[in-house]
Each structure stands twice: as C-alpha cells, then as structure tokens.
Scaffold this motif. Sequence first.
Motif, short mmCIF file in Angstrom:
data_model
loop_
_atom_site.label_atom_id
_atom_site.label_comp_id
_atom_site.label_asym_id
_atom_site.label_seq_id
_atom_site.Cartn_x
_atom_site.Cartn_y
_atom_site.Cartn_z
N TRP A 1 0.81 -1.22 0.00
CA TRP A 1 0.00 0.00 0.00
C TRP A 1 0.84 1.26 0.00
O TRP A 1 0.44 2.29 -0.54
CB TRP A 1 -0.96 -0.01 1.18
N TRP A 2 2.05 1.21 0.61
CA TRP A 2 2.89 2.39 0.62
C TRP A 2 3.35 2.72 -0.80
O TRP A 2 3.49 3.89 -1.16
CB TRP A 2 4.08 2.22 1.56
N LEU A 3 3.56 1.69 -1.64
CA LEU A 3 3.97 1.93 -3.01
C LEU A 3 2.83 2.58 -3.81
O LEU A 3 3.07 3.50 -4.61
CB LEU A 3 4.40 0.62 -3.66
N VAL A 4 1.61 2.12 -3.58
CA VAL A 4 0.46 2.73 -4.25
C VAL A 4 0.33 4.19 -3.83
O VAL A 4 0.11 5.07 -4.66
CB VAL A 4 -0.83 1.94 -3.91
N ALA A 5 0.49 4.47 -2.54
CA ALA A 5 0.37 5.84 -2.04
C ALA A 5 1.47 6.73 -2.61
O ALA A 5 1.21 7.87 -2.99
CB ALA A 5 0.42 5.85 -0.51
N VAL A 6 2.69 6.23 -2.70
CA VAL A 6 3.80 7.01 -3.24
C VAL A 6 3.57 7.32 -4.72
O VAL A 6 3.81 8.44 -5.18
CB VAL A 6 5.14 6.27 -3.03
N LEU A 7 3.09 6.34 -5.49
CA LEU A 7 2.82 6.57 -6.91
C LEU A 7 1.70 7.59 -7.12
O LEU A 7 1.79 8.46 -7.99
CB LEU A 7 2.48 5.26 -7.61
N LEU A 8 0.63 7.48 -6.33
CA LEU A 8 -0.47 8.43 -6.45
C LEU A 8 -0.04 9.84 -6.05
O LEU A 8 -0.33 10.81 -6.76
CB LEU A 8 -1.66 7.99 -5.59
N LEU A 9 0.66 9.97 -4.94
CA LEU A 9 1.11 11.28 -4.49
C LEU A 9 2.15 11.86 -5.45
O LEU A 9 2.12 13.05 -5.78
CB LEU A 9 1.69 11.18 -3.08
N GLY A 10 3.06 11.02 -5.93
CA GLY A 10 4.06 11.48 -6.89
C GLY A 10 3.44 11.94 -8.20
O GLY A 10 3.83 12.96 -8.76
N GLY A 11 2.45 11.21 -8.68
CA GLY A 11 1.76 11.62 -9.90
C GLY A 11 1.01 12.92 -9.73
O GLY A 11 1.01 13.79 -10.61
#
Length: 51
Positions: free
Chosen positions: A24-34
């Motif tokens: 889930w941390w990877l999903v959150a990082v990708l969403l926030l980074g995008g």
Amino acid sequence: MDVPLWFALLCVGVLGVKLIRPPWWLVAVLLLGGYLLADSLLAPAIDTAVK
C-alpha cells in the motif's frame, strides 16, 4: 460508449491492486508522486511526450 478517464483509471487501479497486490505504501507514493508531478514545471513536457 464514452467512459470518463477518472472511472477508467479507477477500474484499472482497483484491478491492479487486487491482482498484483503491491504494498500500500507503493500505491500511495505513486499516487502522491503523480499528483505532485502534474502540478510541477515538468507537466507541459510530460503532456507533449504523452501526446
């Protein structure tokens, strides 16, 4: 049939999380980074590259 982009991305995201099961941390990082990248100075360059 016209499907809104946000709905298509939501469906792909939900299927990706269910099938691939990334952390889930990877999903959150990708969403926030995008989200942050879309507001940055690189947004016009990314827009031309995508088109």
